[in-house]
Motif scaffolding. Sequence first.
Motif, PDB file in Angstrom:
ATOM      1  N   ILE A  11     -27.781  14.060  99.876  1.00  0.00           N
ATOM      2  CA  ILE A  11     -27.402  13.404 101.133  1.00  0.00           C
ATOM      3  C   ILE A  11     -28.628  13.049 101.972  1.00  0.00           C
ATOM      4  CG2 ILE A  11     -26.178  13.727 103.333  1.00  0.00           C
ATOM      5  CD1 ILE A  11     -24.089  15.334 101.933  1.00  0.00           C
ATOM      6  N   LEU A  14     -29.574   9.418 102.389  1.00  0.00           N
ATOM      7  CA  LEU A  14     -28.580   8.713 103.199  1.00  0.00           C
ATOM      8  C   LEU A  14     -28.799   8.988 104.687  1.00  0.00           C
ATOM      9  CD1 LEU A  14     -25.316   9.358 101.105  1.00  0.00           C
ATOM     10  CD2 LEU A  14     -26.903   7.429 100.972  1.00  0.00           C
ATOM     11  N   VAL A 132     -21.477  12.403  95.835  1.00  0.00           N
ATOM     12  CA  VAL A 132     -22.322  11.552  96.675  1.00  0.00           C
ATOM     13  C   VAL A 132     -22.668  10.263  95.947  1.00  0.00           C
ATOM     14  CG1 VAL A 132     -24.555  11.398  97.848  1.00  0.00           C
ATOM     15  CG2 VAL A 132     -23.257  13.527  97.932  1.00  0.00           C
ATOM     16  N   ARG A 136     -21.704   6.622  97.754  1.00  0.00           N
ATOM     17  CA  ARG A 136     -22.754   5.887  98.460  1.00  0.00           C
ATOM     18  C   ARG A 136     -22.606   4.372  98.450  1.00  0.00           C
ATOM     19  NH1 ARG A 136     -28.537   7.471  96.677  1.00  0.00           N
ATOM     20  NH2 ARG A 136     -28.952   5.601  97.899  1.00  0.00           N
ATOM     21  N   ASP A 140     -20.946   6.062 104.098  1.00  0.00           N
ATOM     22  CA  ASP A 140     -22.238   6.451 104.651  1.00  0.00           C
ATOM     23  C   ASP A 140     -22.431   7.959 104.552  1.00  0.00           C
ATOM     24  OD1 ASP A 140     -20.517   7.464 106.515  1.00  0.00           O
ATOM     25  OD2 ASP A 140     -21.294   6.318 108.223  1.00  0.00           O
ATOM     26  N   TRP A 141     -23.476   8.466 105.228  1.00  0.00           N
ATOM     27  CA  TRP A 141     -23.820   9.884 105.145  1.00  0.00           C
ATOM     28  C   TRP A 141     -22.726  10.773 105.713  1.00  0.00           C
ATOM     29  CZ3 TRP A 141     -24.433  12.808 109.640  1.00  0.00           C
ATOM     30  CH2 TRP A 141     -24.492  12.085 110.838  1.00  0.00           C
ATOM     31  N   ALA A 144     -20.147  11.399 103.134  1.00  0.00           N
ATOM     32  CA  ALA A 144     -20.670  12.299 102.102  1.00  0.00           C
ATOM     33  C   ALA A 144     -20.524  13.758 102.528  1.00  0.00           C
ATOM     34  CB  ALA A 144     -22.138  11.964 101.812  1.00  0.00           C
ATOM     35  N   GLU A 236     -35.835   8.162  94.591  1.00  0.00           N
ATOM     36  CA  GLU A 236     -35.305   6.939  95.210  1.00  0.00           C
ATOM     37  C   GLU A 236     -36.384   6.165  95.952  1.00  0.00           C
ATOM     38  OE1 GLU A 236     -31.799   7.532  97.473  1.00  0.00           O
ATOM     39  OE2 GLU A 236     -30.640   8.270  95.764  1.00  0.00           O
ATOM     40  N   PRO A 242     -29.092   4.095  92.464  1.00  0.00           N
ATOM     41  CA  PRO A 242     -28.388   5.342  92.136  1.00  0.00           C
ATOM     42  C   PRO A 242     -29.163   6.296  91.236  1.00  0.00           C
ATOM     43  CG  PRO A 242     -27.585   3.573  90.733  1.00  0.00           C
ATOM     44  CD  PRO A 242     -28.586   2.946  91.676  1.00  0.00           C
ATOM     45  N   GLY A 245     -29.568   9.945  92.650  1.00  0.00           N
ATOM     46  CA  GLY A 245     -28.324  10.697  92.621  1.00  0.00           C
ATOM     47  C   GLY A 245     -27.912  11.071  91.215  1.00  0.00           C
TER      48      GLY A 245
END
Length: 409
Positions: A11, A14, A132, A136, A140-141, A144, A236, A242, A245
């Motif tokens: 998270i 995000l 998550v 995504r 949004d966060w 999550a 990331e 992705p 994640g």
Amino acid sequence: MGVGRFVYTPILPLMHAGAGLSAGAGANLATANYIGYLLGALVGILAPALVRSRALLRISLVVLTGTLAAMPATHDTAVWFALRLPAGVASALIFVIAVSSLLSHLREYPAHLPGWAFGGVGAGIALSGLLVLVLRPVADWRAAWWASAALAAVLAVASWNLRPEARPTTTQATQATQAIQANADQAHEATTVTAAAADSSHAPRTHRWFTALFASYTLEGVGYIIAGTFLVAAIEQSSPGPLGGGAWVLVGLAAVPSSALWARLGRRWSRPDLLLAALVVQAVGIALPALIGGAPAALVSAVLFGATFIGVSTLALATGAHLEFARSVALLTAGYSVGQILGPLVVAPLLHHGYQRALVLAASVVLVAAVAAAVLRIGFPHHMVVVRATAPVRQPAPTESAADAGSHR
């Protein structure tokens, strides 16, 4: 516990993008959780009777789930800090109660069975990471955090009737010795609550080896937690999308069988040798995304990291129990927890330049831990065995117990 403690990692990117969380503030939130985890572990050490409390287990499940659900309710970093702190306490209490329960109730079963239970941490990492990853593109966060709270609630219901460790029916000395016997096969950081009472004045002098083990395990706490907190964000940063994640899901999947696997290997090879190997493999895994980059390096990194971080704890605590150093498991866990607190603080100044430097530093620290493990191997007392309810004695290899003989080769 795997959800409540580790969902912050996937998270975090995000929250950087959607909540305006800075890299430094992100490190501080991680530190809050690790401080809470240390406090929870200390409660288990200082008040071991609480480990047998079903009420405390249920309160901890509710607190952990509630703190996850409350995270999206604010943008205030101070409030987030205040939420992640009790989440860490609850995580530790859940873990020590669960581990004490399984070591108590599964003591007569094969050693790999508790190892698979430890794999629940990896399953929680994989499930929350997958959640998550799915959310995504469309949320949004905040969503999550809410979804992770819902997942934690489902798992809390499933574990609601877990039977804590039964009240002792033997003397304190016998109980402590039995706990050490169990830890020698399947130890993990939260087993401190059952082994903290082991304080034999007749133990052989093992200070030299324990000092090397303590240094190695504390350094592992520093290095592992840096990767455990920032691995997804680092991947990331160089490979948007992705991939980060997905790598975190792989970390969890690789962690599921790792404790049982390393425990089984410990029956065949020396634990100090395995500890050295696991630390070197982990250091390589942590460094890969920073030094090479790209999808293949990220995925290999995830597998290597996931397959070793629980295994290192299993091996280190089992080695401490084997050495019969007074309060070995409690001391090792305390050092490991302090290392976890220091990790994010140490790398915070580097985060202004991205996460790659943080991963390189983490890998370097784990390599130093491997050097300490190599020192541990020098003259290690492989033939020291434990006799129930008596002081440990040294015996020739042919008379060793079947459970430990393979690990002394």
